[in-house]
Motif scaffolding. Structure first.
Motif, short mmCIF file in Angstrom:
data_model
loop_
_atom_site.label_atom_id
_atom_site.label_comp_id
_atom_site.label_asym_id
_atom_site.label_seq_id
_atom_site.Cartn_x
_atom_site.Cartn_y
_atom_site.Cartn_z
N GLU A 214 0.83 -1.20 0.00
CA GLU A 214 0.00 0.00 0.00
C GLU A 214 0.87 1.25 0.00
N GLU A 219 -2.48 0.12 -3.75
CA GLU A 219 -3.68 -0.01 -2.91
C GLU A 219 -4.70 -0.98 -3.49
N THR A 223 -6.61 -4.54 -1.46
CA THR A 223 -7.92 -4.31 -0.85
C THR A 223 -8.49 -5.59 -0.27
N LYS A 226 -6.45 -6.72 2.81
CA LYS A 226 -6.76 -5.92 4.00
C LYS A 226 -8.06 -6.40 4.63
#
Length: 266
Positions: A214, A219, A223, A226
């Protein structure tokens, strides 16, 4: 009693190479030589002094074509698969060496890194150096195969390579170099396979890897990771485990204590 005629040692390895055989064991060479163990050892010693063969491991030999005699061995990727089969050792190429297969590692590693189930001493064969790292859950790590002039070799998948680079950061040149490598690998990462590969590593490796990916701008690739870690990662972990102390920024999404400034080597 009739004795089989002795065969010239040089002719044996010429025949091996002619049939596409680039490695052999002491026992099969002795059998083909029709001689004693002492005679076989002497013959192999002479061939090695002439630069025609090399021995990366006891009892295991490789035939050196002229283009590799200056390095005193075959390149590691061309004998490791055969050696691991001979030793009956599951393996995969990992870390910096694996990153090269996916187009990263702009600076060629000075050692070839192989992951085994148990620790093993390094190999030095001419100018070629192979180091081994241990993983208890070796069979759970996703791998792929790459072809080379002597066959094929097992390499950690690009997603598994990310986690190994972070997990063995001290063997991969430190956090700045690892962050630089991740930036080179990020575009080709598959978010679903990244989550799947994370299940084969300690949770803290996944936390650090997600944070670093990230931080270098990937990012969208993390996703799903995470979201997955929210239910699995309960404790904070230091980005650099060897650095202690209370002065660290909290990356709450990843539950990582950022205890060093990261400057990716590009």
């Amino acid at each position: 009693m009739y004795e089989l005629p002795r065969v010239r040692a040089h002719d044996i390895i010429v025949d091996y190479a002619a049939y596409g055989k680039h490695h052999f064991t002491f026992s099969e060479f002795r059998e083909n030589l029709n001689g004693t163990a002492a005679a076989a050892r002497q013959a192999l010693s002479r061939l090695a002094k002439k630069g025609e063969i090399a021995s990366p491991s006891r009892g295991f030999y490789v035939i050196l074509p002229p283009e590799f005699r200056h390095i005193g061995c075959l390149p590691a990727d061309e004998f490791i698969p055969a050696l691991m089969e001979y030793r009956n050792m599951p393996y995969y190429v990992g870390l910096l060496s694996a990153a090269q297969y996916f187009g990263a590692a702009h600076q060629r590693p000075q050692e070839f890194q192989v992951v085994l189930a148990k620790n093993r001493n390094e190999i030095v064969c001419g100018n070629v150096k192979v180091v081994f790292l241990a993983r208890k859950d070796l069979h759970a790590v996703p791998t792929v195969r790459f072809n080379n002039p002597r066959g094929s070799i097992v390499v950690s998948s690009i997603e598994a390579t990310v986690f190994d680079l972070v997990g063995y950061m001290h063997r991969a040149g430190g956090v700045d170099r690892v962050a630089g490598l991740l930036s080179e690998l990020a575009d080709d990462l598959d978010p679903v396979r990244l989550v799947e590969a994370s299940r084969s590593v300690p949770i803290r490796w996944a936390q650090r890897s997600g944070y670093l990916l990230e931080s270098i701008g990937a990012e969208q690739k993390v996703t799903l990771l995470k979201r997955n870690l929210r239910g699995r990662a309960r404790n904070f972990t230091r980005l650099i485990p060897s650095i202690s102390g209370n002065r660290a920024r909290r990356a709450n999404d990843w539950r990582v204590l950022v205890n060093v400034d990261v400057e990716p080597e590009i």
